[in-house]
Design a protein around this motif. Structure first.
Motif, PDB file in Angstrom:
ATOM      1  N   ALA A 293       0.819  -1.217   0.000  1.00 24.51           N
ATOM      2  CA  ALA A 293       0.000   0.000   0.000  1.00 24.51           C
ATOM      3  C   ALA A 293       0.851   1.265   0.000  1.00 24.51           C
ATOM      4  O   ALA A 293       0.460   2.279  -0.552  1.00 24.51           O
ATOM      5  CB  ALA A 293      -0.943   0.008   1.207  1.00 24.51           C
ATOM      6  N   ARG A 294       2.018   1.206   0.620  1.00 24.08           N
ATOM      7  CA  ARG A 294       2.846   2.403   0.749  1.00 24.08           C
ATOM      8  C   ARG A 294       3.877   2.425  -0.376  1.00 24.08           C
ATOM      9  O   ARG A 294       5.070   2.187  -0.186  1.00 24.08           O
ATOM     10  CB  ARG A 294       3.519   2.439   2.116  1.00 24.08           C
ATOM     11  CG  ARG A 294       2.531   2.344   3.266  1.00 24.08           C
ATOM     12  CD  ARG A 294       3.212   2.556   4.602  1.00 24.08           C
ATOM     13  NE  ARG A 294       3.648   3.926   4.784  1.00 24.08           N
ATOM     14  CZ  ARG A 294       2.866   4.918   5.177  1.00 24.08           C
ATOM     15  NH1 ARG A 294       1.586   4.692   5.406  1.00 24.08           N
ATOM     16  NH2 ARG A 294       3.337   6.128   5.342  1.00 24.08           N
ATOM     17  N   ALA A 295       3.408   2.711  -1.586  1.00 24.01           N
ATOM     18  CA  ALA A 295       4.302   2.791  -2.741  1.00 24.01           C
ATOM     19  C   ALA A 295       5.241   3.987  -2.587  1.00 24.01           C
ATOM     20  O   ALA A 295       4.810   5.070  -2.217  1.00 24.01           O
ATOM     21  CB  ALA A 295       3.484   2.912  -4.022  1.00 24.01           C
ATOM     22  N   PRO A 296       6.537   3.810  -2.844  1.00 21.29           N
ATOM     23  CA  PRO A 296       7.500   4.902  -2.610  1.00 21.29           C
ATOM     24  C   PRO A 296       7.338   6.035  -3.607  1.00 21.29           C
ATOM     25  O   PRO A 296       7.279   5.829  -4.818  1.00 21.29           O
ATOM     26  CB  PRO A 296       8.858   4.204  -2.776  1.00 21.29           C
ATOM     27  CG  PRO A 296       8.576   3.032  -3.659  1.00 21.29           C
ATOM     28  CD  PRO A 296       7.183   2.588  -3.334  1.00 21.29           C
ATOM     29  N   LEU A 297       7.290   7.251  -3.078  1.00 23.53           N
ATOM     30  CA  LEU A 297       7.198   8.447  -3.914  1.00 23.53           C
ATOM     31  C   LEU A 297       8.546   9.138  -4.091  1.00 23.53           C
ATOM     32  O   LEU A 297       8.736   9.901  -5.038  1.00 23.53           O
ATOM     33  CB  LEU A 297       6.228   9.454  -3.281  1.00 23.53           C
ATOM     34  CG  LEU A 297       4.739   9.140  -3.365  1.00 23.53           C
ATOM     35  CD1 LEU A 297       3.959  10.128  -2.526  1.00 23.53           C
ATOM     36  CD2 LEU A 297       4.261   9.177  -4.801  1.00 23.53           C
ATOM     37  N   ARG A 298       9.484   8.874  -3.195  1.00 26.32           N
ATOM     38  CA  ARG A 298      10.732   9.620  -3.197  1.00 26.32           C
ATOM     39  C   ARG A 298      11.495   9.452  -4.504  1.00 26.32           C
ATOM     40  O   ARG A 298      12.110  10.399  -5.013  1.00 26.32           O
ATOM     41  CB  ARG A 298      11.619   9.186  -2.026  1.00 26.32           C
ATOM     42  CG  ARG A 298      12.871  10.013  -1.862  1.00 26.32           C
ATOM     43  CD  ARG A 298      13.535   9.726  -0.537  1.00 26.32           C
ATOM     44  NE  ARG A 298      14.142   8.407  -0.509  1.00 26.32           N
ATOM     45  CZ  ARG A 298      15.410   8.181  -0.854  1.00 26.32           C
ATOM     46  NH1 ARG A 298      16.160   9.170  -1.258  1.00 26.32           N
ATOM     47  NH2 ARG A 298      15.912   6.976  -0.782  1.00 26.32           N
ATOM     48  N   TYR A 299      11.452   8.258  -5.070  1.00 25.31           N
ATOM     49  CA  TYR A 299      12.212   8.006  -6.283  1.00 25.31           C
ATOM     50  C   TYR A 299      11.609   8.745  -7.477  1.00 25.31           C
ATOM     51  O   TYR A 299      12.333   9.152  -8.381  1.00 25.31           O
ATOM     52  CB  TYR A 299      12.271   6.502  -6.547  1.00 25.31           C
ATOM     53  CG  TYR A 299      12.626   5.732  -5.305  1.00 25.31           C
ATOM     54  CD1 TYR A 299      13.924   5.775  -4.794  1.00 25.31           C
ATOM     55  CD2 TYR A 299      11.678   5.011  -4.605  1.00 25.31           C
ATOM     56  CE1 TYR A 299      14.257   5.111  -3.634  1.00 25.31           C
ATOM     57  CE2 TYR A 299      12.004   4.331  -3.446  1.00 25.31           C
ATOM     58  CZ  TYR A 299      13.294   4.387  -2.961  1.00 25.31           C
ATOM     59  OH  TYR A 299      13.622   3.733  -1.808  1.00 25.31           O
ATOM     60  N   ARG A 300      10.296   8.906  -7.491  1.00 24.93           N
ATOM     61  CA  ARG A 300       9.671   9.684  -8.557  1.00 24.93           C
ATOM     62  C   ARG A 300      10.075  11.157  -8.485  1.00 24.93           C
ATOM     63  O   ARG A 300      10.035  11.865  -9.498  1.00 24.93           O
ATOM     64  CB  ARG A 300       8.148   9.573  -8.452  1.00 24.93           C
ATOM     65  CG  ARG A 300       7.597   8.177  -8.700  1.00 24.93           C
ATOM     66  CD  ARG A 300       6.099   8.136  -8.457  1.00 24.93           C
ATOM     67  NE  ARG A 300       5.390   9.045  -9.344  1.00 24.93           N
ATOM     68  CZ  ARG A 300       4.128   9.397  -9.190  1.00 24.93           C
ATOM     69  NH1 ARG A 300       3.441   8.946  -8.152  1.00 24.93           N
ATOM     70  NH2 ARG A 300       3.548  10.206 -10.048  1.00 24.93           N
ATOM     71  N   ALA A 301      10.467  11.611  -7.312  1.00 23.55           N
ATOM     72  CA  ALA A 301      10.843  13.011  -7.142  1.00 23.55           C
ATOM     73  C   ALA A 301      12.332  13.248  -7.334  1.00 23.55           C
ATOM     74  O   ALA A 301      12.735  14.237  -7.955  1.00 23.55           O
ATOM     75  CB  ALA A 301      10.423  13.503  -5.752  1.00 23.55           C
ATOM     76  N   THR A 302      13.180  12.344  -6.833  1.00 25.87           N
ATOM     77  CA  THR A 302      14.616  12.619  -6.790  1.00 25.87           C
ATOM     78  C   THR A 302      15.376  12.105  -7.999  1.00 25.87           C
ATOM     79  O   THR A 302      16.334  12.754  -8.445  1.00 25.87           O
ATOM     80  CB  THR A 302      15.223  12.011  -5.517  1.00 25.87           C
ATOM     81  OG1 THR A 302      14.955  10.594  -5.490  1.00 25.87           O
ATOM     82  CG2 THR A 302      14.613  12.647  -4.272  1.00 25.87           C
TER      83      THR A 302
END
Length: 407
Positions: free
Chosen positions: A272-281
């Motif tokens: 459920a907690r798909a990582p968002l950090r990689y889409r940003a950095t």
């Protein structure tokens, strides 16, 4: 700014915007967690708590910016919008023309015009702005900039007045353009730069071009992985709801439906907690590699002018650009390698952890089914096909036995 507009906290508890590092949306009146300086740095910054500002003329999102620094006093927090970050980037680029300034996240596209206030978009942008400001604060040269200090310490109501001139004093004096060939004289002489490249930076330029391509591919892969993770989590959550409704109806299949519901719930929670950090950095890292390559090309143009016989001014600018590149790449390359390595290892750990948690959930579901007397049996596709063939052969034999052969 805040006095002339109302505000609304953007909720980021959407299923498509959950992440352990997603920006918090707590109210500014609540005490945020303290900032801790990393070893070797005398400054720490944080961008979080996006708020949608509603005014009579426009609607925009502001972000809470916190800073703790040993060199100056700073307020508990200030609020900045994307345009303020954009002006900071422009002033840093003008004041430090020999340095590749960390890139900003791009402005929303035409397709994202209607979704620019959606929780997933705001969450990714907030993480990207935090990565940008953190890189600027930890840069050995940019961290000493007065523009950064002004951005972090100026009160909200005074910032627009200070930034009404969107260029720094250095650019007004005409020094920034002079450093890279805009100072007149022999620097504007047309040369063939491709034939006179300095081998000192050729390998670095090739490495940066390859790194940019690999990071762009990695961005596409992580975007597909994020989309697939969210889709699978939603499908498993839907399966859980169906099985819950089925088990509540009773009947012989109620125990089996309850077991499947427990397994799908565990598998859905694990993803459920798909990582968002990689889409940003990761896109910012790819753009940063491109910015460093642009500085090398600008330095090569100066080298070409120098080889073509330009005056001593070009030679001085060439020496300045070369020294700045050496220092910048010596600091940037190891940091970037460490950041990419950390991101890939963390992403792999997330995937392995989700798979392990999902497996444990299905094992518990199977144990529940066995305790209730329900047995699940897995059959391979080859075994199922052979079983169907066996059924067909037996039915054919039974039909032959029914035929009267006495005639």
């Amino acid at each position: 700014m805040a006095s002339e507009s109302s505000s609304a906290v953007i909720e980021l508890n959407d299923a498509d915007a959950t992440d352990t590092e997603a920006p918090s949306v707590t109210d500014d009146t609540q005490e945020p967690p303290p900032l801790i300086m990393e070893h070797g740095y005398d400054i720490a910054v944080k961008v979080d708590a996006p708020i949608k500002q509603l005014s009579t003329l426009e609607t925009f999102v502001t972000y809470r910016v916190r800073c703790t620094c040993a060199r100056w006093e700073s307020p508990p927090f200030v609020r900045r919008r994307y345009n303020h970050f954009k002006l900071l980037h422009k002033r840093l680029s003008s004041s430090h023309p020999l340095t590749a300034v960390p890139p900003l996240p791009p402005l929303h596209s035409a397709r994202q015009q209607l979704d620019r206030y959606s929780p997933p978009f705001v969450a990714v942008r907030c993480l990207a702005l935090n990565a940008f400001l953190d890189r600027v604060a930890k840069h050995p040269i940019l961290t000493l900039s007065e523009d950064l200090k002004m951005f972090l310490t100026t009160p909200d109501e005074e910032l627009d007045k200070v930034l009404k001139s969107d260029t720094s004093a250095l650019n007004l004096w005409g020094l920034s353009s002079a450093l890279y060939g805009g100072g007149g004289g022999g620097g504007n002489k047309q040369t063939n730069g491709a034939r006179v490249k300095d081998p000192e930076f050729s390998s670095a330029a090739e490495y940066l071009a390859s790194l940019q391509v690999k990071l762009s591919s990695l961005c596409s892969l992580t975007a597909r992985l994020y989309k697939g993770t969210v889709t699978l989590s939603n499908e498993l959550a839907g399966m859980r709801r169906v099985c819950d409704a089925w088990s509540s109806g009773g009947g012989g299949a109620a125990a089996a439906a309850a077991a499947v519901s427990a397994g799908s719930a565990a598998a859905s929670a694990a993803r459920a907690r798909a990582p968002l950090r990689y889409r940003a950095t990761l896109p910012l890292l790819a753009a940063y590699a491109g910015a460093q390559a642009d500085k090398i090309r600008a330095r090569d143009a100066l080298h070409a002018a120098h080889v073509a016989g330009a005056g001593p001014e070009v030679h001085n600018r060439l020496e300045q650009a070369s020294e700045a590149l050496r220092a910048d790449l010596a600091d940037w390359l190891p940091k970037t390698r460490a950041e990419i390595k950390s991101a890939l290892l963390e992403l792999a750990d997330r995937q392995l952890g989700a798979a392990a948690a999902s497996l444990r959930g299905w094992e518990r579901a199977l144990s529940m089914a066995e305790d209730d007397g329900v047995v699940f049996q897995t059959v391979s596709r080859a075994a199922l096909s052979s079983r169907h063939r066996g059924d067909d052969d037996s039915s054919s034999a039974s039909r032959l036995e029914d035929v009267d052969l006495s005639s």
